[in-house]
Design an enzyme around this catalytic site. Structure first.
Site, PDB file in Angstrom:
ATOM      1  N   ASP A  29      45.793 -78.210 -20.695  1.00 48.76           N
ATOM      2  CA  ASP A  29      44.602 -78.929 -20.239  1.00 48.76           C
ATOM      3  C   ASP A  29      45.063 -80.240 -19.569  1.00 48.76           C
ATOM      4  OD1 ASP A  29      42.379 -80.527 -19.943  1.00 48.76           O
ATOM      5  OD2 ASP A  29      41.488 -79.965 -21.863  1.00 48.76           O
ATOM      6  N   ALA A  30      44.961 -80.298 -18.240  1.00 50.25           N
ATOM      7  CA  ALA A  30      45.500 -81.449 -17.495  1.00 50.25           C
ATOM      8  C   ALA A  30      44.832 -82.757 -17.901  1.00 50.25           C
ATOM      9  CB  ALA A  30      45.329 -81.211 -15.993  1.00 50.25           C
ATOM     10  N   GLU A  81      71.740 -92.330 -20.489  1.00 53.08           N
ATOM     11  CA  GLU A  81      71.879 -91.238 -21.451  1.00 53.08           C
ATOM     12  C   GLU A  81      71.898 -89.900 -20.730  1.00 53.08           C
ATOM     13  OE1 GLU A  81      67.955 -91.473 -23.809  1.00 53.08           O
ATOM     14  OE2 GLU A  81      68.098 -89.421 -23.097  1.00 53.08           O
ATOM     15  N   CYS A 113      67.694 -95.172 -24.619  1.00 57.43           N
ATOM     16  CA  CYS A 113      67.121 -95.911 -23.480  1.00 57.43           C
ATOM     17  C   CYS A 113      67.439 -97.408 -23.515  1.00 57.43           C
ATOM     18  CB  CYS A 113      65.603 -95.740 -23.441  1.00 57.43           C
ATOM     19  SG  CYS A 113      65.053 -94.041 -23.375  1.00 57.43           S
ATOM     20  N   THR A 154      56.442 -86.546 -18.931  1.00 55.49           N
ATOM     21  CA  THR A 154      56.712 -87.980 -18.768  1.00 55.49           C
ATOM     22  C   THR A 154      58.119 -88.309 -18.290  1.00 55.49           C
ATOM     23  OG1 THR A 154      57.268 -88.104 -21.117  1.00 55.49           O
ATOM     24  CG2 THR A 154      55.009 -88.693 -20.489  1.00 55.49           C
ATOM     25  N   HIS A 235      59.273-101.374 -23.228  1.00 52.47           N
ATOM     26  CA  HIS A 235      59.741-100.021 -22.908  1.00 52.47           C
ATOM     27  C   HIS A 235      58.528 -99.106 -22.821  1.00 52.47           C
ATOM     28  CE1 HIS A 235      62.149 -96.456 -22.708  1.00 52.47           C
ATOM     29  NE2 HIS A 235      61.628 -95.967 -23.813  1.00 52.47           N
ATOM     30  N   ARG A 240      50.517 -95.431 -22.847  1.00 56.21           N
ATOM     31  CA  ARG A 240      49.757 -95.855 -24.031  1.00 56.21           C
ATOM     32  C   ARG A 240      50.580 -96.764 -24.950  1.00 56.21           C
ATOM     33  NH1 ARG A 240      44.873 -94.451 -24.697  1.00 56.21           N
ATOM     34  NH2 ARG A 240      44.041 -92.505 -23.861  1.00 56.21           N
ATOM     35  N   ASN A 267      58.802 -91.918 -17.317  1.00 56.68           N
ATOM     36  CA  ASN A 267      59.709 -92.706 -18.151  1.00 56.68           C
ATOM     37  C   ASN A 267      61.110 -92.618 -17.570  1.00 56.68           C
ATOM     38  OD1 ASN A 267      61.245 -93.904 -20.130  1.00 56.68           O
ATOM     39  ND2 ASN A 267      60.792 -92.396 -21.718  1.00 56.68           N
TER      40      ASN A 267
END
Lengths: 349, 137
Positions: A29-30, A81, A113, A154, A235, A240, A267
């Site tokens: 579900d987009a 990484e 990260c 992401t 970061h 969210r 990300n």
């Protein structure tokens, strides 16, 4: 001795894929995916791009903004990484790609990260000890996301580089504060093509505990409060998390929004918060106070208190800006994404 | 252009040219050579190293739709000649998914990219490529 950012550069690939396109390919579900991560689209490196090529592009722009000759650079540290080689450094390729001298401290760093920001702190130490005049810290990643798994929505592609020194500063790094622990939130075993999450650990015990711990520690030691800062950059594994971290610390949305880039490029791991800082530097006024908190799984955070100088505005237009790169984009579909990211196992080229 | 039949020693020797577009400028007449050469047309053997600028104009280009097996996933391949401050350089054009919209005189920048690799286990050869700033998508 004032130590800080002499110049900076960034690189975002031209290709983008919408998260909606990925969701439709997998029958997800987009709207739900968008609501979960608030990521509209992400940057995708072409088939001939990797963390090395992006590190070179970002570092070249950083040297231009710094106005520093390659021969004046005494160290180059690359945080990543997603090294193309398990054994062969990115930093040594940077030496020859940038035309640095042979007398350069050079190493690749890994802490998920966070390593790009550790590169910055290590260079600050070398500058302070008068062992080098300038150093280049790079955060670069083109990391892995298993097809059909949520990480794929992401994981983005990008790089950022900072020239660290003690003169001609665009922004002074006035204080740093670390917060780290052994927290099993996310890892990739040697030889494994994709990382996995320690599901229950991703949010509260990992990201938020370390980000908040580092940010509060920094403010406590300096006797500062969120009101004292003009910008807060965190970061950003999705859009969210940094907004929620800002709310938990008491930063209003308008102070955190300028440093969020994950909604448009995904990300970028070691480049993530440092790319957000680069975007803030494009609009910050002299004297602006900026908090930056990086995060790496495993887990740890570095918090920075940074203050813009009078020289900052004059350096912005000397090289490609984040704003320009965010606009310079070509959308691709999911099949091209699989090809460009080499997710389909191919025998030929 | 970056040689497509590279070996590790040949690649290593040409790193200054492949990575940084290092050219030679004649001390006597000022002519710039890329790739470098031992003797200038004026007869001088005295040169200084110079790096070519990273922005220029496309002079001419061609689109290859039949390519060798190593480059099948990059079809169509675009090769062009660019003018970098008076020096003409041949290279692969990238990030140009719609070459029909590419035009001569387009502004291009020199970028650092993977050129080829020796299987999944061998060396990765890096070098310069050319990227139109706009107009071909």
């Amino acid at each position: 001795m004032a130590i800080g950012i002499v110049g900076w550069g960034a690189y975002i690939p031209r290709y983008r894929i919408k998260t909606r396109e990925i969701a439709e390919a997998w029958g997800d579900d987009a709207l739900r995916i968008r609501d979960m991560y608030l990521v509209e689209e992400k940057a995708v490196g072409y088939i001939d791009e990797d963390p090395v090529t992006m590190a070179v592009e970002a570092s070249r722009d950083a040297l231009i903004r710094a106005g520093v000759k390659p021969s004046e650079v005494g160290a180059v540290f690359a945080g990543t990484e997603s090294k193309p080689y398990a054994v062969k450094p990115i930093s040594s390729i940077l030496i020859d790609a940038l035309g640095l001298s042979r007398q350069v401290y050079s190493v690749d760093m890994e802490f998920a990260c966070k390593a790009g920001s550790d590169a910055v702190i290590n260079l600050m130490g070398l500058v302070k000890a008068n062992l080098i005049k300038y150093g280049i810290a790079v955060g670069t990643d083109s990391s892995q996301g298993e097809p059909g798994e949520h990480l794929e929505y992401t994981v983005g592609t990008g790089a950022v580089a900072y020239v660290i020194g003690s003169g001609n500063l665009a922004a002074e790094i006035k204080y740093t504060y670390p917060y780290a622990s052994d927290t099993p939130d996310f890892w990739r075993r040697d030889g494994s093509p994709y990382p996995v999450h320690g599901e229950g650990f991703t949010g509260e015990p990992a990201y938020f505990r370390h980000i908040i711990g580092a940010a509060k520690g920094l403010m406590d030691e300096l006797g500062m409060k969120p009101n004292d800062f003009d910008y807060a950059v965190f970061h950003q594994p999705n859009a969210r998390f940094p907004v929620r971290a800002a709310q938990m610390l008491g930063f209003p949305l308008e102070k955190v929004k300028p440093g969020i880039v994950v909604d448009l490029i995904g990300n970028t791991y070691n480049a993530s918060a440092l790319l957000g800082l680069a975007k803030v530097l494009e609009e910050a006024k002299p004297g602006a106070k900026i908090m930056v908190v990086t995060f790496g799984s495993g887990a740890g955070s570095n918090a920075f208190y940074i203050e813009a100088t009078d020289q900052l505005p004059g350096k912005v237009k000397l090289a490609r800006t984040i704003s320009e790169m965010l606009e310079d984009k070509v959308y691709i579909d999911y099949s091209l994404y699989l090809k460009y990211r080499r997710i389909i196992k191919m025998i030929h080229g | 252009m970056v040689d497509q039949s590279l070996s590790v020693p040949k690649y290593w020797r040409r790193i200054p040219q492949y990575y940084r577009l290092t050219a030679l400028k004649c001390r006597k007449c000022g002519r710039v050579y890329f790739p470098p050469r031992a003797i200038c047309d004026c007869g001088s053997r005295e040169f200084d190293e110079v790096e070519l600028p990273r922005r220029g104009r496309l002079i001419e280009f061609t689109v290859l739709r039949s390519v060798t097996s190593d480059f099948e996933k990059q079809r169509p391949l675009i090769f062009g000649i660019v003018d970098l401050n008076g020096v003409r350089v041949l290279g692969q054009l990238v990030d140009c998914p719609n070459p029909e919209k590419l035009s001569d005189n387009a502004e291009v920048e020199v970028v650092f990219r993977r050129v080829k690799e020796d299987s999944d286990y061998g060396i990765i050869y890096y070098g310069f490529k050319l990227r139109p700033l706009k107009g071909c998508w």
